[in-house]
Design an enzyme around this catalytic site. Structure first.
Site, mmCIF file in Angstrom:
data_model
loop_
_atom_site.group_PDB
_atom_site.id
_atom_site.type_symbol
_atom_site.label_atom_id
_atom_site.label_comp_id
_atom_site.label_asym_id
_atom_site.label_seq_id
_atom_site.Cartn_x
_atom_site.Cartn_y
_atom_site.Cartn_z
ATOM 1 N N CYS A 12 -14.683 87.755 -22.079
ATOM 2 C CA CYS A 12 -14.185 86.468 -22.522
ATOM 3 C C CYS A 12 -15.291 85.850 -23.367
ATOM 4 O O CYS A 12 -16.379 86.392 -23.468
ATOM 5 C CB CYS A 12 -13.833 85.586 -21.335
ATOM 6 S SG CYS A 12 -12.627 84.339 -21.786
ATOM 7 N N CYS A 88 -9.354 86.556 -22.760
ATOM 8 C CA CYS A 88 -9.134 85.314 -23.513
ATOM 9 C C CYS A 88 -8.845 85.664 -24.958
ATOM 10 O O CYS A 88 -9.287 86.690 -25.465
ATOM 11 C CB CYS A 88 -10.307 84.357 -23.391
ATOM 12 S SG CYS A 88 -11.815 84.861 -24.184
ATOM 13 N N CYS A 96 -15.847 93.336 -31.467
ATOM 14 C CA CYS A 96 -16.589 93.740 -30.268
ATOM 15 C C CYS A 96 -17.641 94.782 -30.631
ATOM 16 O O CYS A 96 -17.511 95.488 -31.632
ATOM 17 C CB CYS A 96 -15.648 94.349 -29.233
ATOM 18 S SG CYS A 96 -14.499 93.186 -28.504
#
Length: 164
Positions: A12, A88, A96
């Protein structure tokens, strides 16, 4: 035959509530078959007190949690992840790190209880709702027959779990 422990990283943005709840739930219900971790793209630096209070009230693991960067899990020597789930919407849209081992990924969006306003009861209720949603999804994950699924089928299943 050696039993595999599956490493799961919950991501998140702030790593202060939802991902912490998920880590605790998985470590409790995973019964050694799964090991949960959590991190954030922009960690808040502390775990939300209502998340810890809720975990304690449910007799769930509540000690040792800290808000940390997802960079810790992309470094050499970090545990290799089998699964990475964003919980989220902000983290789902971010770029990422490259995860070693190419884990199976999915988005399991959960409403953020941290941003719920109102009295204490209303705010606690929001944390409970997020917890229940994560508990249901994690229950489905831990009951998957992972060794029987090829990578494509596994990716499809964990993606479907995120829509429940």
């Amino acid at each position: 035959m050696e039993k595999k422990t599956y490493n799961v990283l919950f991501l998140c943005t702030g790593n202060s509530a939802r991902s912490i709840l998920a880590e605790s739930i998985l470590n409790h219900f995973g019964k050694g078959r799964f090991r949960g971790y959590s991190a954030g793209s922009h960690p808040k630096g502390e775990v939300h007190p209502l998340a810890i209070d809720l975990l304690k009230s449910l007799d769930m693991p509540s000690e040792g949690f800290r808000s940390k960067s997802w960079d810790e899990f992309a470094r050499p020597g970090a545990p290799e992840m089998d699964f990475v789930f964003t919980v989220c919407d902000n983290a789902a849209g971010e770029v990422c790190p490259i995860w070693p081992g190419k884990p199976v990924t999915a988005h399991w969006g959960v409403p953020d209880p941290v941003f719920v306003e109102g009295n204490l009861m209303t705010r606690k209720s929001a944390f409970q709702s997020s917890y229940r949603l994560l508990e249901r999804r994690i229950g489905l994950l831990v009951n998957l027959r992972i060794p029987e699924l090829d990578r494509l089928a596994l990716k499809k299943k964990v993606g479907e779990i995120g829509k429940t």
